[in-house]
Each structure stands twice: as structure tokens, then as C-alpha cells.
Design an enzyme around this catalytic site. Sequence first.
Site, PDB file in Angstrom:
ATOM      1  CG  ASP A   1      -2.009  -0.937   1.246  1.00  0.00           C
ATOM      2  OD1 ASP A   1      -2.081  -1.757   0.308  1.00  0.00           O
ATOM      3  OD2 ASP A   1      -2.821  -0.903   2.189  1.00  0.00           O
TER       4      ASP A   1
ATOM      5  CG  HIS B   1       2.199  -8.787   0.251  1.00  0.00           C
ATOM      6  ND1 HIS B   1       1.559  -9.865   0.791  1.00  0.00           N
ATOM      7  CD2 HIS B   1       2.072  -7.776   1.161  1.00  0.00           C
ATOM      8  CE1 HIS B   1       1.063  -9.544   1.985  1.00  0.00           C
ATOM      9  NE2 HIS B   1       1.364  -8.268   2.223  1.00  0.00           N
TER      10      HIS B   1
ATOM     11  CB  SER C   1      10.542   2.622   4.319  1.00  0.00           C
ATOM     12  OG  SER C   1      11.801   3.026   3.837  1.00  0.00           O
TER      13      SER C   1
END
Length: 291
Positions: free
Chosen positions: A98, A154, A257
Site C-alpha cells: 500500500d 508482498h 518507507s
Amino acid sequence: MVRWHGVGMQVIFVVPDRWQRWGLRLLPKRTLTVLIGYFSRLGVSRYLIPYYIRWYQIDPHEAEYPISTYRSLGEFFARGLRKGARPVADEGLISPVDGTVSQTGKIERGTLVQAKGSLYDVSTLLGSQAEAASLEGGVFITLYLSPRDYHRIHMPLSGRIVAWRYIPGCLYPVNARGVRYISGLYSRNERLVTWLETEYGRMAVVKVGAAIVGSIRTSYGPAPVPAWRRERRRPRQGVVSLWLEKGEEMGRFEFGSTVILLCPPGLVDRVLVADGEKVRMGEQIAVLKQA
């Protein structure tokens, strides 16, 4: 600067660019990272979770577990998602996180775009000139994770994790201010480079550390250590063989980050997202040439 606004007066303080640049350089980044990281792991920090949720407008219903079960603020930062919260697209390259698209573009003359008018070196980012050369003419996508975002990373494609390289470095903030004022930011900060072998080609996923980021955790790479003890001048690397399907977890940040996807020529046909666009993990962000 003084500005009139309706019937009132608004006072705006304009800080020169050079002062902001020096402010970022003088910021005690490692000290802040250690102190805030330590506090976030304390049990008392869990009482801040409801305020954190409201401040950053986080949807608590997406969390893997009820909010009351998280034992610390740090544990909530690194939370998983409930099953089905992020559908994974069947087609193309998906967003591994995200976040917000910072920059996209071509890898040309061994450089990437950090911000408008600012470039940085791919070989320095990766710690290898040969690996950088293999990506020449390919595509990069830079994704920024803010404090409000889900912090796990992911797989953008199904494939095998075959190698990693940990490169010590600085811990500059990777927000818009850091990107604007710190030249070569991503290739100066601490980072973990992960190489994936996929049916479409070999690509790199670069996880960039930043101020307040306690660590970058993976099941295959180096074990994280406190910011004060991290070796500043000794990169480490390893070979691994770990198959993961598209959308499976490959690591996590403690705090927000940046993740940079580096795709070789022949992998991506076109990028579907624009700079500044919000993306969610599992969303298709590029069409593959061989799809």
C-alpha cells in the site's frame, strides 16, 4: 511572508531551501530511530493505538486481529491484514505494498529519477555495476509508504527469491521533503536488495530504510539489529532459493518507507499508474510484455 485571507491575516514562515537541507542532514536520525523504536515496542505504547488510528485515518476493520489484541504500537505498525482485504489481480505486475507512486520511468544511462530534475545511480543503489547493466532500458516504479499505510511487502509476481544484498547507509526521511532536498537519497539510505527469478525475467525489489524505520524484516535476509549497532561500511549478501506466489508476503517494514521495483527490458509493456497516485497491495500497476 504575510498573506491576507478574507477578513483575517495569515502569517507564513518561508524557510530557505538550504536551511531545510541542512536541517535534514543535522537531524539525529539514528538516535530518533532507536528511541522511537524502543518506545514503540513498550507495552505502554499500545494506549496510543486509537489516537494513531484517528490521526492517520486508518481503517481498523482491515487489521488481521481486533485492535485491542495488539500489545504495542510497534506491533500494530507491522500488522497483517484480514483475509480478503487486498484482492490480488490475476494479470500483470501488482503493487507489492500500500502506498503512493513517487516516480515511474525508464532506466536510462544507468540512472533513475528521484524527483523532477534529480537523478541517482542504479549501480550505487544495487551495490553492483553488473546488476545495474542488466536492467538498462527497463522500467522502475518507486512506491512510498507513509505512516498511515499497511507496512508489509508482498511478491509483485510469482517467482523464486534467489539472492539478497544488505547495504548499510544513512536513515534520511523518504517523504516528499527528503526526496526534494537530499540528493541521491535512495542510494544513500540503508537498503535491502532482493532478486526475483520469474517466468518473465529477473527483477529486483529494493526495500529502502528511513528515519524512524526500526528495521526491514524478511525470512530470508539478514537479521535486523538496532540502528546504533548497524555496520555502516560492510555490505552483506546471500544466496537463497525460496518460491513465493504473487501476493505472498516477502517482508515488512517497522514504520513506513519506500520500495523500488526494477524491471529489466522485455518485462513491462506499459505502466498503468501515474506519479502521485495511491495504490493498494494486489492492484495491477503494469502490463507485462509476455502476458
